[in-house]
Design a protein around this motif. Structure first.
Motif, PDB file in Angstrom:
ATOM      1  N   ASN A   2     -84.450  36.036 -42.568  1.00 26.13           N
ATOM      2  CA  ASN A   2     -85.665  36.090 -41.739  1.00 26.13           C
ATOM      3  C   ASN A   2     -85.294  35.900 -40.275  1.00 26.13           C
ATOM      4  OD1 ASN A   2     -85.886  33.325 -43.306  1.00 26.13           O
ATOM      5  ND2 ASN A   2     -87.227  32.959 -41.588  1.00 26.13           N
ATOM      6  N   ASP A   3     -85.962  35.079 -39.517  1.00 29.00           N
ATOM      7  CA  ASP A   3     -85.907  35.079 -38.046  1.00 29.00           C
ATOM      8  C   ASP A   3     -84.534  35.290 -37.399  1.00 29.00           C
ATOM      9  OD1 ASP A   3     -88.244  33.902 -38.909  1.00 29.00           O
ATOM     10  OD2 ASP A   3     -87.981  32.058 -37.791  1.00 29.00           O
ATOM     11  N   GLN A  26     -81.780  33.430 -39.842  1.00 29.75           N
ATOM     12  CA  GLN A  26     -82.153  32.614 -40.990  1.00 29.75           C
ATOM     13  C   GLN A  26     -81.667  33.341 -42.236  1.00 29.75           C
ATOM     14  OE1 GLN A  26     -84.587  29.408 -40.951  1.00 29.75           O
ATOM     15  NE2 GLN A  26     -82.851  29.553 -39.565  1.00 29.75           N
ATOM     16  N   TRP A  61     -86.461  33.627 -49.902  1.00 28.65           N
ATOM     17  CA  TRP A  61     -86.268  32.507 -48.988  1.00 28.65           C
ATOM     18  C   TRP A  61     -85.768  31.291 -49.773  1.00 28.65           C
ATOM     19  CZ3 TRP A  61     -88.120  27.573 -47.969  1.00 28.65           C
ATOM     20  CH2 TRP A  61     -87.934  27.100 -46.665  1.00 28.65           C
ATOM     21  N   MET A  86     -82.186  27.136 -45.842  1.00 24.49           N
ATOM     22  CA  MET A  86     -81.739  28.032 -44.785  1.00 24.49           C
ATOM     23  C   MET A  86     -80.351  27.715 -44.249  1.00 24.49           C
ATOM     24  SD  MET A  86     -83.606  30.589 -43.931  1.00 24.49           S
ATOM     25  CE  MET A  86     -83.971  31.001 -45.602  1.00 24.49           C
ATOM     26  N   PHE A 134     -83.236  25.293 -39.879  1.00 30.98           N
ATOM     27  CA  PHE A 134     -84.287  26.228 -39.502  1.00 30.98           C
ATOM     28  C   PHE A 134     -83.984  26.857 -38.135  1.00 30.98           C
ATOM     29  CE2 PHE A 134     -88.371  25.208 -42.132  1.00 30.98           C
ATOM     30  CZ  PHE A 134     -87.664  25.436 -43.301  1.00 30.98           C
ATOM     31  N   SER A 135     -84.918  27.694 -37.676  1.00 27.24           N
ATOM     32  CA  SER A 135     -84.673  28.528 -36.501  1.00 27.24           C
ATOM     33  C   SER A 135     -84.365  27.752 -35.236  1.00 27.24           C
ATOM     34  CB  SER A 135     -85.883  29.428 -36.260  1.00 27.24           C
ATOM     35  OG  SER A 135     -85.887  30.441 -37.217  1.00 27.24           O
ATOM     36  N   ARG A 149     -90.729  22.605 -34.652  1.00 27.27           N
ATOM     37  CA  ARG A 149     -89.519  23.388 -34.963  1.00 27.27           C
ATOM     38  C   ARG A 149     -89.260  24.525 -33.983  1.00 27.27           C
ATOM     39  NH1 ARG A 149     -93.227  24.235 -39.236  1.00 27.27           N
ATOM     40  NH2 ARG A 149     -94.155  26.313 -39.272  1.00 27.27           N
ATOM     41  N   ASP A 150     -88.138  25.200 -34.229  1.00 27.03           N
ATOM     42  CA  ASP A 150     -87.746  26.440 -33.556  1.00 27.03           C
ATOM     43  C   ASP A 150     -87.470  26.260 -32.062  1.00 27.03           C
ATOM     44  OD1 ASP A 150     -88.459  27.289 -36.094  1.00 27.03           O
ATOM     45  OD2 ASP A 150     -90.363  28.165 -35.467  1.00 27.03           O
ATOM     46  N   GLU A 161     -95.177  29.462 -34.000  1.00 25.16           N
ATOM     47  CA  GLU A 161     -93.760  29.372 -34.349  1.00 25.16           C
ATOM     48  C   GLU A 161     -92.907  30.115 -33.320  1.00 25.16           C
ATOM     49  OE1 GLU A 161     -93.633  28.945 -39.127  1.00 25.16           O
ATOM     50  OE2 GLU A 161     -93.929  31.002 -38.485  1.00 25.16           O
ATOM     51  N   CYS A 162     -91.641  29.772 -33.299  1.00 28.69           N
ATOM     52  CA  CYS A 162     -90.607  30.525 -32.563  1.00 28.69           C
ATOM     53  C   CYS A 162     -90.949  30.879 -31.112  1.00 28.69           C
ATOM     54  CB  CYS A 162     -90.271  31.802 -33.326  1.00 28.69           C
ATOM     55  SG  CYS A 162     -89.666  31.456 -34.989  1.00 28.69           S
ATOM     56  N   TYR A 222     -91.813  40.065 -36.482  1.00 28.66           N
ATOM     57  CA  TYR A 222     -92.126  38.640 -36.408  1.00 28.66           C
ATOM     58  C   TYR A 222     -90.982  37.863 -35.760  1.00 28.66           C
ATOM     59  CZ  TYR A 222     -94.487  34.308 -37.574  1.00 28.66           C
ATOM     60  OH  TYR A 222     -95.143  33.107 -37.484  1.00 28.66           O
ATOM     61  N   TRP A 250     -94.189  37.970 -43.423  1.00 24.38           N
ATOM     62  CA  TRP A 250     -94.470  36.960 -44.445  1.00 24.38           C
ATOM     63  C   TRP A 250     -95.660  37.406 -45.289  1.00 24.38           C
ATOM     64  CZ3 TRP A 250     -90.733  33.823 -45.296  1.00 24.38           C
ATOM     65  CH2 TRP A 250     -89.971  33.275 -44.270  1.00 24.38           C
TER      66      TRP A 250
HETATM   67  C1  FRU Z   1     -90.716  31.612 -38.876  1.00 20.44           C
HETATM   68  C2  FRU Z   1     -90.242  30.351 -39.587  1.00 20.44           C
HETATM   69  C3  FRU Z   1     -89.833  29.298 -38.578  1.00 20.44           C
HETATM   70  C4  FRU Z   1     -88.872  28.466 -39.363  1.00 20.44           C
HETATM   71  C5  FRU Z   1     -88.174  29.490 -40.211  1.00 20.44           C
HETATM   72  C6  FRU Z   1     -87.720  28.987 -41.556  1.00 20.44           C
HETATM   73  O1  FRU Z   1     -90.584  32.768 -39.605  1.00 20.44           O
HETATM   74  O2  FRU Z   1     -91.269  29.874 -40.434  1.00 20.44           O
HETATM   75  O3  FRU Z   1     -90.899  28.587 -38.022  1.00 20.44           O
HETATM   76  O4  FRU Z   1     -87.975  27.771 -38.541  1.00 20.44           O
HETATM   77  O5  FRU Z   1     -89.074  30.555 -40.377  1.00 20.44           O
HETATM   78  O6  FRU Z   1     -86.946  29.925 -42.207  1.00 20.44           O
END
Ligand code: FRU
Length: 493
Positions: free
Chosen positions: A37-38, A54, A62, A65, A97-98, A161-162, A216-217, A278, A299
């Motif tokens: 993912n990210d 990720q 998923w 991570m 995580f990210s 996060r992120d 997020e992010c 995303y 997602w």
């Molecule tokens: C966004 C997210 C982030 C998180 C990551 C986990 O897609 O939910 O907020 O750090 O993915 O994999």
């Protein structure tokens, strides 16, 4: 962490050859095996774009991570590198995580979220990992560097996060995603003199009801005389044709007040008008260009390569060059990618009202099609990409010139992708920013399982589709006179 990384690397070496090649991209980054993912830690470092992501190597869903790692000189040829991070410590035992990357005192520093989930009790703290060669990383002994004490009374430790780290005026800053107690997204700003000791500075921006239950992010950067804050809200409410995915992306354009640490919004809009985009993140290259890449997936939807047992899921978009024009974040194909395009063939012509033109043998698994149109009022122009003689449909692009609308549909193309959105969605419509309603320039960037439609070198719509046996023809039809000034096919080498 060495043990966890070695285990992941040998699993990848063993399993990657088993991955089913049928839907694998030619020039978009994908995981060698397993789940992606990210984008994380996107940085131009010592002559290469480094792109972390990720990553769960052990299944195409998923899971705990890791950070996968690849590098490229031109943004389309990617070299897979060893896994950079794996969960190994009490503070990141459920996942790394990210996060992001920055060079601090000649070291490549990653700032990521340590995710801990013990029987549903979640803690998210911000941690560092450091490398001298840009390949192997060691986790900082002072981790976590941003934890509960920093955000007490401001944000919930379960949703924090992120981190995206940046340097401004000799100080280090980090923007971190979180939410308010009443479920509105908010971005926190932290500050540090040395990149290792951090303090809370401010709530950079707080969302309103309807603008997402969690943001997020985030990424914050100066561009063309403005400051830009991009981020990815969960469940932002639909507005006209915008924000139709359950997880959206948004750009805020405005000014930064560095004394107060507040972002002053002048304009905001969705970043991509497609179904699969995303968690975008940016970096600055050696020419001072701002390049953005995102996860090209969504997602809450099924993923055919996983369901069909292909052994992988998820890919990155084509990285895009950013600019701010008229307080809007504009995207175009970056010059290192343009430099790889080789002109193959082109066609010019005119479509009268109701007239159709069929171009056989124009569709390739990897290609960039450039199209320049000049229409009369009333024109509804349709391009059917990947049709067959007996089934002309394929992916359908429809331009309603009078309405300044472009829509892209993947209906009926390949394996069905169903999300939690109501109603079920397999197309999207984009409001065009163009100044001349009757002219349109498209760059259709196709890879095996994706199409990214660049519009007027400003806007983009990104879609995945998983189809075997897509047709090789392109059908053109218009309700009113349209001049096709140029339709050119480029191959990528
Ligand atoms: C966004 C997210 C982030 C998180 C990551 C986990 O897609 O939910 O907020 O750090 O993915 O994999």
């Amino acid at each position: 962490m060495q043990e966890q990384i070695s285990r992941a690397n040998s699993y990848i070496a063993q399993q990657a050859p088993q991955v089913n090649p049928r839907f694998r991209h030619g020039y978009h980054l994908m995981p060698p095996v397993g789940w992606m993912n990210d984008p994380n830690g996107f940085i131009y470092y010592e002559g290469y774009y480094h792109l972390f992501y990720q990553f769960y190597p052990y299944d195409s869903v998923w899971g705990p991570m890791h950070w996968g790692h690849a590098r490229s000189k031109d943004l389309i040829h990617w070299e897979e590198l060893p896994v950079a991070l794996a969960p190994s410590e009490p503070y990141d035992q459920s996942g790394c995580f990210s996060g992001s990357a920055l060079v601090i005192e000649n070291q490549l520093v990653l700032m990521y979220t340590g995710h801990v989930d013990i029987a549903g009790q979640v803690t998210q703290t911000q941690c560092l990992a450091v490398s001298n060669d840009g390949i192997s990383f060691r986790k900082y002994e002072g981790n976590p560097v941003i934890s509960h004490a920093h955000i007490k009374g401001i944000a919930d430790i379960a949703d924090c996060r992120d981190p995206k780290i940046l340097k401004h005026d000799g100080q280090y800053y980090s923007v971190v995603a979180s939410k308010t107690v009443d479920n509105r997204g908010q971005i926190l700003l932290f500050q540090s003199a040395n990149g290792f000791d951090w303090e809370f500075k401010s709530v950079l921006l707080e969302g309103q009801a309807g603008q997402g239950i969690m943001w997020e992010c985030p990424d914050l950067f100066p561009l063309d005389g403005k400051w830009v804050l991009i981020m990815s809200p969960i469940e932002r409410e639909r507005a006209g044709n915008a924000y139709w995915n359950l997880n959206s992306t948004v750009a805020y354009i405005g000014q930064m007040d560095w004394d107060s640490g507040h972002f002053q919004v002048e304009n905001q809009h969705e970043i991509d008008g497609g179904l699969d985009f995303y968690a975008p993140q940016t970096c600055l290259n050696s020419e001072n260009e701002r390049i953005m890449v995102a996860w090209m997936q969504m997602w809450q939807r099924n993923m055919p390569p996983h369901e069909l047992g292909d052994g992988w899921a998820g890919a990155m978009t084509l990285p895009r060059k950013l600019g701010v024009i008229d307080n809007r974040l504009c995207q175009s194909i970056p010059s290192p990618v343009l430099a790889q395009l080789r002109c193959d063939k082109s066609w010019q012509g005119q479509l009268g009202p109701g007239q159709e033109h069929y171009l056989s043998d124009w569709v390739k698994p990897q290609q960039v099609l450039k199209l320049k149109l000049d229409a009369l009022p009333g024109a509804v122009f349709q391009l059917q990409y990947g049709g067959k003689a007996n089934q002309p449909q394929g992916l359908t692009l429809t331009w309603q010139a009078d309405q300044d609308h472009l829509s892209v549909s993947r209906e009926g193309v390949g394996h069905r992708i169903i999300g939690k959105e109501e109603p079920y969605q397999d197309s999207r419509q984009l409001d065009l920013w163009s100044s001349d309603s009757y002219k349109l320039e498209l760059e259709i960037v196709r890879d095996t399982s994706s199409i990214e439609v660049f519009v007027n070198q400003q806007q983009v719509m990104s879609f995945t589709f998983y189809a075997e046996g897509l047709g090789t023809g392109i059908g053109l039809v218009s309700s009113q006179l349209v001049k096709v000034e140029n339709l050119t096919n480029y191959s990528l080498i």
